[in-house]
Motif scaffolding. Structure first.
Motif, mmCIF file in Angstrom:
data_model
loop_
_atom_site.group_PDB
_atom_site.id
_atom_site.type_symbol
_atom_site.label_atom_id
_atom_site.label_comp_id
_atom_site.label_asym_id
_atom_site.label_seq_id
_atom_site.Cartn_x
_atom_site.Cartn_y
_atom_site.Cartn_z
ATOM 1 N N PHE A 129 0.818 -1.217 0.000
ATOM 2 C CA PHE A 129 0.000 0.000 0.000
ATOM 3 C C PHE A 129 0.855 1.272 0.000
ATOM 4 C CE2 PHE A 129 -3.199 -2.821 2.203
ATOM 5 C CZ PHE A 129 -4.227 -2.660 1.298
ATOM 6 N N ALA A 130 2.175 1.159 0.112
ATOM 7 C CA ALA A 130 3.019 2.366 0.223
ATOM 8 C C ALA A 130 3.263 2.966 -1.163
ATOM 9 C CB ALA A 130 4.353 2.016 0.887
ATOM 10 N N ILE A 131 3.022 4.267 -1.300
ATOM 11 C CA ILE A 131 3.163 4.916 -2.607
ATOM 12 C C ILE A 131 4.581 4.743 -3.164
ATOM 13 C CG2 ILE A 131 3.536 7.197 -1.499
ATOM 14 C CD1 ILE A 131 1.884 6.650 -4.920
ATOM 15 N N GLY A 132 5.579 4.837 -2.287
ATOM 16 C CA GLY A 132 6.972 4.699 -2.747
ATOM 17 C C GLY A 132 7.240 3.316 -3.315
ATOM 18 N N ALA A 133 6.620 2.306 -2.713
ATOM 19 C CA ALA A 133 6.825 0.929 -3.194
ATOM 20 C C ALA A 133 6.152 0.745 -4.552
ATOM 21 C CB ALA A 133 6.269 -0.062 -2.181
ATOM 22 N N LYS A 232 15.325 1.437 -5.146
ATOM 23 C CA LYS A 232 15.263 0.980 -3.751
ATOM 24 C C LYS A 232 14.118 1.669 -3.032
ATOM 25 C CE LYS A 232 18.503 0.877 0.180
ATOM 26 N NZ LYS A 232 17.962 1.845 1.127
ATOM 27 N N HIS A 233 13.426 0.915 -2.209
ATOM 28 C CA HIS A 233 12.379 1.527 -1.366
ATOM 29 C C HIS A 233 12.471 0.965 0.053
ATOM 30 C CE1 HIS A 233 8.319 1.733 0.474
ATOM 31 N NE2 HIS A 233 8.450 2.973 0.067
ATOM 32 N N ASP A 234 12.200 1.833 1.042
ATOM 33 C CA ASP A 234 12.198 1.418 2.445
ATOM 34 C C ASP A 234 10.931 1.901 3.119
ATOM 35 O OD1 ASP A 234 15.192 0.522 2.996
ATOM 36 O OD2 ASP A 234 15.272 2.350 1.778
ATOM 37 N N SER A 240 3.363 4.022 7.045
ATOM 38 C CA SER A 240 3.670 4.308 5.632
ATOM 39 C C SER A 240 2.670 3.641 4.676
ATOM 40 C CB SER A 240 5.088 3.845 5.279
ATOM 41 O OG SER A 240 5.193 2.441 5.400
ATOM 42 N N PHE A 241 1.953 2.630 5.167
ATOM 43 C CA PHE A 241 1.013 1.913 4.289
ATOM 44 C C PHE A 241 -0.406 2.496 4.339
ATOM 45 C CE2 PHE A 241 4.136 -1.319 5.816
ATOM 46 C CZ PHE A 241 4.756 -1.556 4.602
ATOM 47 N N MET A 242 -0.677 3.374 5.305
ATOM 48 C CA MET A 242 -2.075 3.712 5.597
ATOM 49 C C MET A 242 -2.741 4.635 4.577
ATOM 50 S SD MET A 242 -3.127 1.792 7.880
ATOM 51 C CE MET A 242 -1.995 0.402 7.879
ATOM 52 N N SER A 243 -1.981 5.532 3.923
ATOM 53 C CA SER A 243 -2.653 6.372 2.915
ATOM 54 C C SER A 243 -3.138 5.485 1.761
ATOM 55 C CB SER A 243 -1.733 7.484 2.414
ATOM 56 O OG SER A 243 -0.547 6.918 1.936
ATOM 57 N N GLY A 244 -2.402 4.420 1.463
ATOM 58 C CA GLY A 244 -2.822 3.478 0.417
ATOM 59 C C GLY A 244 -4.063 2.694 0.830
ATOM 60 N N VAL A 245 -4.161 2.373 2.118
ATOM 61 C CA VAL A 245 -5.355 1.663 2.603
ATOM 62 C C VAL A 245 -6.567 2.581 2.460
ATOM 63 C CG1 VAL A 245 -6.458 0.609 4.620
ATOM 64 C CG2 VAL A 245 -4.014 0.250 4.224
#
Ligand SMILES: NC(=O)C1=CN([C@@H]2O[C@H](COP(=O)(O)OP(=O)(O)OC[C@H]3O[C@@H](n4cnc5c(N)ncnc54)[C@H](OP(=O)(O)O)[C@@H]3O)[C@@H](O)[C@H]2O)C=CC1
Ligand SMILES: O=C(O)C1=N[C@H](C(=O)O)C[C@H](O)C1
Length: 267
Positions: A129-133, A232-234, A240-245
């Motif tokens: 769900f992380a935008i960077g990922a 690379k993503h961290d 970090s996942f919640m805006s995607g949720v």
């Protein structure tokens, strides 16, 4: 005033589940309807330490939960086996699933896709769900047009059940959209210790690192004559996942099929 989206969270006591409970509680347009937890059947969530003020029922059986909660959306953050059961049961009860749980098989994904289609219901299964990922995956897909050789290194905390990670598998699938199947490395290479070259996905290798202290990290390394490109993503925490949720819950209400991966619903 628009009605709130009524949400069931499966796995509320987990690392991701706790963050999701907080997200739903703090979002004005969302309402927590119930939770699915393998413990505490019949209690209220507020009976559990850390969930003060959340007077919503706890169910162990997903069918019973969906029959009694009048929910619009399920957020599932559990385990591969339970997550699959919860997702299937949600669709059968006309509840739209937003699934972060990883480790589903291709056959399970196909079956859920067919069920969502048959029911005309939205369902989002997002390995990350992380935008960077998501950008890391999209950039990797782009880079694969120009590099034939690539290896993926994913690094996670040592409580993770599935390997490779859902993100690594999705990354490999997206890269394969722009890459011919190719066995990488020396044609005569031999592993003197089994597993040394990692998992084989159409000839590209995926390496899984599990260590305490890590959260969720991935490097995608492309190689060609005289150069490498590393994407690379961290994720350093689960917030970090919640805006995607949040975007997924809002989006799934307007879908009528299953979407696998957030890349196709982001502008
Ligand atoms: N898509 C994304 O962006 C992300 C996805 N994930 C995925 O989300 C999932 C959860 O991760 P995480 O929160 O770290 O895991 P945790 O182990 O912290 O939480 C899992 C939750 O599931 C519950 N659970 C376990 N077994 C069962 C069962 N048989 N029936 C019902 N509930 C059960 C656990 O309860 P109990 O405490 O009783 O075991 C716990 O509440 C994983 O699949 C992970 O890969 C994680 C991060 C980001
Ligand atoms: O288990 C985790 O922690 C994570 N799981 C997902 C995955 O398998 O890719 C997403 C993220 O990497 C964190």
């Amino acid at each position: 005033m628009n009605e709130k989206i009524r949400i069931v969270i499966a796995g509320p006591r987990g690392r991701m589940g706790k963050e999701a409970v907080e997200l739903v509680s703090e979002t004005a347009s969302f309402e927590l309807a119930a939770v699915i937890d393998r413990m505490n059947e019949g209690k209220l969530l507020s009976d559990i330490e850390g969930f003060r003020g959340l007077d919503v029922p706890i169910f162990t059986d997903p069918a019973e939960c969906f029959q009694h909660s009048n929910a619009d959306v399920l957020i599932d953050l559990t385990t591969p086996e339970r997550g699959y059961l919860h997702t299937k049961t949600a669709l059968e009860h006309n509840v739209r699933p937003v699934v972060g749980t990883t480790g589903f098989t291709s056959e399970q994904l196909e079956e859920l896709t067919a069920l969502a289609e048959q029911k005309g219901l939205g369902c989002i299964i997002a390995p990350n769900f992380a935008i960077g990922a998501i950008l890391m995956m999209k950039f990797s897909e782009m880079a694969a047009k120009y590099f034939d050789d690539v290896e993926i290194i994913e690094l996670h905390h040592d409580k993770k059940l599935d390997a490779p990670s859902g993100t690594a598998i999705k990354t490999a699938e997206m890269i394969s959209n722009n890459r011919e199947v190719k066995k990488q490395g020396h044609e005569d290479e031999k592993e003197t210790i089994t597993g040394a070259r990692g998992a084989d996905f159409e000839g590209m290798r995926i390496h899984s690192v599990r260590l305490p202290g890590l959260v969720a990290h991935q490097q995608v390394i492309f190689g060609a004559g005289g150069q490498t490109l590393t994407i690379k993503h961290d994720s350093y925490n689960r917030a970090s996942f919640m805006s995607g949720v949040k975007v997924s819950v809002e989006t799934v209400m307007g879908l009528n099929t299953l979407v696998y991966g957030l890349e196709s619903i982001l502008d």
